[in-house]
Scaffold this motif. Sequence first.
Motif, PDB file in Angstrom:
ATOM      1  N   ARG A  75       0.818  -1.218   0.000  1.00  0.00           N
ATOM      2  CA  ARG A  75       0.000   0.000   0.000  1.00  0.00           C
ATOM      3  C   ARG A  75       0.847   1.261   0.000  1.00  0.00           C
ATOM      4  NH1 ARG A  75      -2.673  -2.985   4.256  1.00  0.00           N
ATOM      5  NH2 ARG A  75      -1.848  -1.473   5.750  1.00  0.00           N
ATOM      6  N   TRP A  76       2.177   1.108   0.107  1.00  0.00           N
ATOM      7  CA  TRP A  76       3.047   2.276   0.190  1.00  0.00           C
ATOM      8  C   TRP A  76       3.919   2.348  -1.043  1.00  0.00           C
ATOM      9  CZ3 TRP A  76       1.794   5.872   3.660  1.00  0.00           C
ATOM     10  CH2 TRP A  76       0.836   5.486   4.609  1.00  0.00           C
ATOM     11  N   ASP A  77       5.137   2.815  -0.932  1.00  0.00           N
ATOM     12  CA  ASP A  77       5.949   3.096  -2.120  1.00  0.00           C
ATOM     13  C   ASP A  77       7.113   2.132  -2.315  1.00  0.00           C
ATOM     14  OD1 ASP A  77       4.438   5.580  -2.581  1.00  0.00           O
ATOM     15  OD2 ASP A  77       5.374   6.178  -0.688  1.00  0.00           O
ATOM     16  N   GLY A  78       7.283   1.245  -1.377  1.00  0.00           N
ATOM     17  CA  GLY A  78       8.360   0.288  -1.502  1.00  0.00           C
ATOM     18  C   GLY A  78       8.408  -0.618  -0.296  1.00  0.00           C
ATOM     19  N   ILE A  79       9.214  -1.662  -0.457  1.00  0.00           N
ATOM     20  CA  ILE A  79       9.368  -2.632   0.612  1.00  0.00           C
ATOM     21  C   ILE A  79      10.839  -2.756   0.965  1.00  0.00           C
ATOM     22  CG2 ILE A  79       9.419  -4.524  -1.079  1.00  0.00           C
ATOM     23  CD1 ILE A  79       8.220  -6.313   1.080  1.00  0.00           C
ATOM     24  N   VAL A  80      11.132  -2.702   2.250  1.00  0.00           N
ATOM     25  CA  VAL A  80      12.459  -3.029   2.756  1.00  0.00           C
ATOM     26  C   VAL A  80      12.359  -4.494   3.156  1.00  0.00           C
ATOM     27  CG1 VAL A  80      14.229  -2.545   4.487  1.00  0.00           C
ATOM     28  CG2 VAL A  80      12.832  -0.667   3.555  1.00  0.00           C
ATOM     29  N   ALA A 106       2.559  -9.187  -9.190  1.00  0.00           N
ATOM     30  CA  ALA A 106       1.243  -9.820  -9.342  1.00  0.00           C
ATOM     31  C   ALA A 106       0.200  -9.165  -8.438  1.00  0.00           C
ATOM     32  CB  ALA A 106       1.342 -11.321  -9.050  1.00  0.00           C
ATOM     33  N   LYS A 107       0.525  -8.969  -7.175  1.00  0.00           N
ATOM     34  CA  LYS A 107      -0.449  -8.402  -6.227  1.00  0.00           C
ATOM     35  C   LYS A 107      -0.767  -6.952  -6.559  1.00  0.00           C
ATOM     36  CE  LYS A 107      -1.003 -11.957  -3.535  1.00  0.00           C
ATOM     37  NZ  LYS A 107      -2.232 -12.723  -3.556  1.00  0.00           N
ATOM     38  N   ARG A 108       0.250  -6.155  -6.909  1.00  0.00           N
ATOM     39  CA  ARG A 108      -0.012  -4.754  -7.253  1.00  0.00           C
ATOM     40  C   ARG A 108      -0.885  -4.664  -8.501  1.00  0.00           C
ATOM     41  NH1 ARG A 108       2.359  -0.403  -5.067  1.00  0.00           N
ATOM     42  NH2 ARG A 108       2.651   0.620  -7.083  1.00  0.00           N
ATOM     43  N   ALA A 109      -0.629  -5.503  -9.492  1.00  0.00           N
ATOM     44  CA  ALA A 109      -1.439  -5.502 -10.712  1.00  0.00           C
ATOM     45  C   ALA A 109      -2.877  -5.913 -10.394  1.00  0.00           C
ATOM     46  CB  ALA A 109      -0.832  -6.437 -11.758  1.00  0.00           C
ATOM     47  N   ALA A 110      -3.031  -6.953  -9.579  1.00  0.00           N
ATOM     48  CA  ALA A 110      -4.369  -7.447  -9.232  1.00  0.00           C
ATOM     49  C   ALA A 110      -5.169  -6.404  -8.457  1.00  0.00           C
ATOM     50  CB  ALA A 110      -4.258  -8.739  -8.414  1.00  0.00           C
ATOM     51  N   GLU A 111      -4.487  -5.564  -7.689  1.00  0.00           N
ATOM     52  CA  GLU A 111      -5.169  -4.553  -6.880  1.00  0.00           C
ATOM     53  C   GLU A 111      -5.213  -3.191  -7.574  1.00  0.00           C
ATOM     54  OE1 GLU A 111      -3.839  -4.583  -2.809  1.00  0.00           O
ATOM     55  OE2 GLU A 111      -3.793  -6.782  -2.779  1.00  0.00           O
ATOM     56  N   GLY A 112      -4.749  -3.133  -8.824  1.00  0.00           N
ATOM     57  CA  GLY A 112      -4.789  -1.885  -9.576  1.00  0.00           C
ATOM     58  C   GLY A 112      -3.846  -0.823  -9.053  1.00  0.00           C
ATOM     59  N   LEU A 113      -2.798  -1.232  -8.352  1.00  0.00           N
ATOM     60  CA  LEU A 113      -1.828  -0.275  -7.811  1.00  0.00           C
ATOM     61  C   LEU A 113      -0.796   0.035  -8.893  1.00  0.00           C
ATOM     62  CD1 LEU A 113      -1.372  -1.941  -4.324  1.00  0.00           C
ATOM     63  CD2 LEU A 113      -2.675   0.132  -4.841  1.00  0.00           C
ATOM     64  N   THR A 114      -0.612   1.315  -9.165  1.00  0.00           N
ATOM     65  CA  THR A 114       0.315   1.732 -10.212  1.00  0.00           C
ATOM     66  C   THR A 114       1.382   2.642  -9.625  1.00  0.00           C
ATOM     67  OG1 THR A 114      -1.061   3.628 -10.770  1.00  0.00           O
ATOM     68  CG2 THR A 114      -1.472   1.584 -11.996  1.00  0.00           C
ATOM     69  N   GLY A 115       2.303   3.039 -10.453  1.00  0.00           N
ATOM     70  CA  GLY A 115       3.360   3.936 -10.015  1.00  0.00           C
ATOM     71  C   GLY A 115       4.566   3.164  -9.551  1.00  0.00           C
ATOM     72  N   PRO A 116       5.632   3.904  -9.271  1.00  0.00           N
ATOM     73  CA  PRO A 116       6.873   3.243  -8.872  1.00  0.00           C
ATOM     74  C   PRO A 116       6.724   2.497  -7.551  1.00  0.00           C
ATOM     75  CG  PRO A 116       7.154   5.650  -8.960  1.00  0.00           C
ATOM     76  CD  PRO A 116       5.735   5.346  -9.318  1.00  0.00           C
TER      77      PRO A 116
END
Length: 172
Positions: A75-80, A106-116
């Motif tokens: 849900r944010w901008d990156g993962i550590v 896969a999860k970002r695409a499935a949830e419609g999350l875009t951007g870097p």
Amino acid sequence: GGVGEPVEARIRARLLDETLAIVDGLASGEPFGFEGEHYRFSPMTFRPRPVQHPRVPVWVVGAWPHERSMRRALRWDGIVVQGKDADGMPSGAPVDIEDIATWVRAKRAAEGLTGPFEIVVGGATPADNPAAAAATVRGFEAAGATWWVEADWASTSVEALRARVDAGPPKG
């Protein structure tokens, strides 16, 4: 944890969720107050407002392969990345990163999350062997990592840390 710090993972996760909500709310540049389980404050305005929109990028620790932790990071901008080896110790081998990168896409695409979206990994590379340092970083990059954080937690001497800084970042 230190004296008075919560150590239970569930409590730390709730603290993190509230902290992230606060960071997001304060970044609006508008008056923002918060009433949560752990944090409460009256409306205040955070200035200057961040140049980035909607806020400065936030990279959240994601403990692979724990679904709840990983979904929070999405849900944010990156993962550590925080993986675990066979002994349960934090790890981030390139094979884990490849699995994580595939899962994230896969999860970002499935949830419609875009951007870097950044995949941040770290470890220690040898200051005195630029070729080996570059090979380490290339392996993580090939697996899908977008950022490398030099993190030598085993060094106890200032000289060793200074040598790593003086060597500069690993170059591919």
